[in-house]
Scaffold this motif. Structure first.
Motif, PDB file in Angstrom:
ATOM      1  N   ILE A   6      -7.378   8.770 -11.963  1.00  0.00           N
ATOM      2  CA  ILE A   6      -8.745   9.005 -12.431  1.00  0.00           C
ATOM      3  C   ILE A   6      -9.688   8.270 -11.495  1.00  0.00           C
ATOM      4  O   ILE A   6      -9.577   7.056 -11.315  1.00  0.00           O
ATOM      5  CB  ILE A   6      -8.926   8.510 -13.872  1.00  0.00           C
ATOM      6  N   ALA A  43     -12.733   6.918 -19.900  1.00  0.00           N
ATOM      7  CA  ALA A  43     -11.571   7.728 -19.526  1.00  0.00           C
ATOM      8  C   ALA A  43     -10.274   7.056 -19.986  1.00  0.00           C
ATOM      9  O   ALA A  43      -9.379   7.715 -20.532  1.00  0.00           O
ATOM     10  CB  ALA A  43     -11.551   7.943 -18.011  1.00  0.00           C
ATOM     11  N   ALA A  45     -14.929  12.090 -10.910  1.00  0.00           N
ATOM     12  CA  ALA A  45     -16.284  12.269 -11.429  1.00  0.00           C
ATOM     13  C   ALA A  45     -17.278  12.098 -10.291  1.00  0.00           C
ATOM     14  O   ALA A  45     -17.102  11.231  -9.425  1.00  0.00           O
ATOM     15  CB  ALA A  45     -16.570  11.256 -12.533  1.00  0.00           C
ATOM     16  N   ALA A  65     -16.021   8.431  -3.837  1.00  0.00           N
ATOM     17  CA  ALA A  65     -15.066   9.252  -4.597  1.00  0.00           C
ATOM     18  C   ALA A  65     -14.334  10.223  -3.679  1.00  0.00           C
ATOM     19  O   ALA A  65     -13.126  10.464  -3.841  1.00  0.00           O
ATOM     20  CB  ALA A  65     -15.801  10.011  -5.706  1.00  0.00           C
ATOM     21  N   ALA A  83     -13.449   7.209 -10.889  1.00  0.00           N
ATOM     22  CA  ALA A  83     -14.752   7.074 -11.553  1.00  0.00           C
ATOM     23  C   ALA A  83     -15.583   6.036 -10.809  1.00  0.00           C
ATOM     24  O   ALA A  83     -16.003   5.030 -11.387  1.00  0.00           O
ATOM     25  CB  ALA A  83     -14.556   6.682 -13.011  1.00  0.00           C
ATOM     26  N   LYS A 125     -17.798   5.106 -17.107  1.00  0.00           N
ATOM     27  CA  LYS A 125     -16.940   6.288 -17.007  1.00  0.00           C
ATOM     28  C   LYS A 125     -15.463   5.920 -17.017  1.00  0.00           C
ATOM     29  O   LYS A 125     -14.653   6.550 -17.711  1.00  0.00           O
ATOM     30  CB  LYS A 125     -17.288   7.068 -15.730  1.00  0.00           C
ATOM     31  N   GLY A 126     -15.098   4.914 -16.242  1.00  0.00           N
ATOM     32  CA  GLY A 126     -13.701   4.516 -16.183  1.00  0.00           C
ATOM     33  C   GLY A 126     -13.184   4.002 -17.518  1.00  0.00           C
ATOM     34  O   GLY A 126     -12.074   4.342 -17.943  1.00  0.00           O
ATOM     35  N   SER A 171     -20.945  14.183 -13.924  1.00  0.00           N
ATOM     36  CA  SER A 171     -21.380  13.361 -15.047  1.00  0.00           C
ATOM     37  C   SER A 171     -22.827  13.643 -15.450  1.00  0.00           C
ATOM     38  O   SER A 171     -23.146  13.766 -16.637  1.00  0.00           O
ATOM     39  CB  SER A 171     -21.209  11.880 -14.708  1.00  0.00           C
TER      40      SER A 171
END
Length: 365
Positions: A214, A157, A242, A223, A216, A153-154, A263
């Motif tokens: 961000i 992004a 996320a 998170a 992730a 994900k990171g 996600s």
């Protein structure tokens, strides 16, 4: 973890905690210890070579103690000679031995000193250069993007944000794994090794001066904690997070996230759309991949578009951002476009049409 009035956050696998440190992207070079080891081996090789040369011509040398020079005396003479100590108890007496000293031993002595002094200076210079580089990096860092977590994900992004024109020098990756940070620095990003739930780690990433954050992480409860800490340090940054479980999305918003992406649900919806219409799934996949095919971008209304309807513009407008509201192109409240509006449009991806995402957070009603 449980917040008041909320369900327990879905548990995820534990993350490894390590001591935090800053890693800047740099060219691949040998490890300092390996460089020093190579220099030591070179110096010892010179010492051995010099000793063998002296021993091969031991009849041309005189030892004040017993008159003869054996192998041990040759090593002793080479050591005190190359180190410029020079006690004078062993001396070359023959013309050949003195000529060898002039043409061979003296250059070896100079080379020996260069290796030792050069190693010391290089180590000290490298440390000074790294400290200067780190201080300069901190002083010039402004309005950057902090990415917490450099997994799938990171990475995705960062690639999407960089496709809109953001430079790699303006991205800082925070992750508890040193191997992950090594991979990030190899790609040109600055990295912080450490637990992002700790404020001192985020401060090292200069999160208080960041424009976008961000989040992730692999765990939803992590998170939430990272969002709370980041929002406490920076009230004005746009925070996007996320989560895996949709039930945890409200907790992220309450913690200060401007936008929360689920996600698992997002991937499931894309799968369902692709089952119903593979072509529609391909179009959606294309839209969310910045820099190729069709891109969905946000841009301000230009002067020539003020007073017109969304369908009268040159681009395909799908939504209008007005104040704190995101309105569909056909919403009754849209009417004529205003100069303060922003448009979410679908455009063909070309270098001239790349538009950086809006830097202003959009509060939800």
């Amino acid at each position: 973890m449980k917040l008041p009035g909320q369900d327990v956050i879905a548990r995820q696998p534990d993350e490894r905690l390590v001591t935090h440190r800053v890693k800047l992207p740099r060219k691949v070079v040998e490890h300092p210890f390996r460089q020093v080891a190579k220099r030591v081996v070179m110096a010892l090789s010179l010492l051995v070579a010099c000793s063998l040369i002296v021993y091969a011509d031991h009849d041309g040398y005189n030892d004040n103690s017993d008159g003869s020079v054996d192998l041990l005396d040759a090593f002793y003479y080479s050591t005190v000679t190359l180190s410029t100590t020079g006690y004078g108890d062993i001396t070359p007496v023959s013309d050949a031995a003195r000529l060898i000293n002039i043409l061979v031993i003296t250059p070896m002595r100079v080379l020996f000193l260069i290796i030792l002094v050069g190693t010391t200076l290089e180590v000290l210079t490298e440390r000074t250069r790294e400290e200067w580089r780190l201080n300069r990096w901190r002083s010039t860092l402004r309005d950057h993007t902090v990415v917490v977590g450099f997994g799938t994900k990171g990475r995705s992004a960062i690639q999407t944000v960089c496709a809109t024109g953001l430079k790699k020098e303006q991205v800082i990756v925070v992750d508890p794994s040193s191997k992950v940070i090594d991979a990030a620095t190899a790609e040109g990003y600055a990295g912080i090794v450490g637990d992002a739930t700790r404020s001192d780690v985020l401060k090292r990433a200069e999160v208080h001066k960041a424009r976008k954050i961000i989040i992730a992480t692999q765990r939803d409860d992590t998170a939430v904690l990272v969002t709370l800490t980041a929002r406490q340090l920076n009230r004005g940054a746009k925070i996007v997070a996320a989560v895996r479980e949709e039930e945890n999305a409200p907790l992220l918003k309450q913690s200060g996230a401007d936008a929360v992406i689920t996600s698992a649900s997002a991937a499931g919806r894309l799968l369902g759309l692709s089952v119903l219409s593979p072509a529609a799934g391909m179009v959606m996949e294309d839209l969310i991949q910045q820099g190729s095919g069709l891109d969905i971008v946000e841009r301000p209304v230009i002067k020539a578009e003020v007073g017109k309807g969304p369908r009268e513009t040159a681009d395909l407008v799908v939504s209008v951002v007005r104040g704190h509201r995101v309105l569909g192109y056909d919403h009754a409240d849209v009417g004529a476009l205003q100069s303060t509006d922003r448009l979410i449009t679908i455009v063909r991806a070309t270098p001239s049409t790349q538009v950086a995402p809006d830097v202003r957070p959009i509060p939800q009603d």
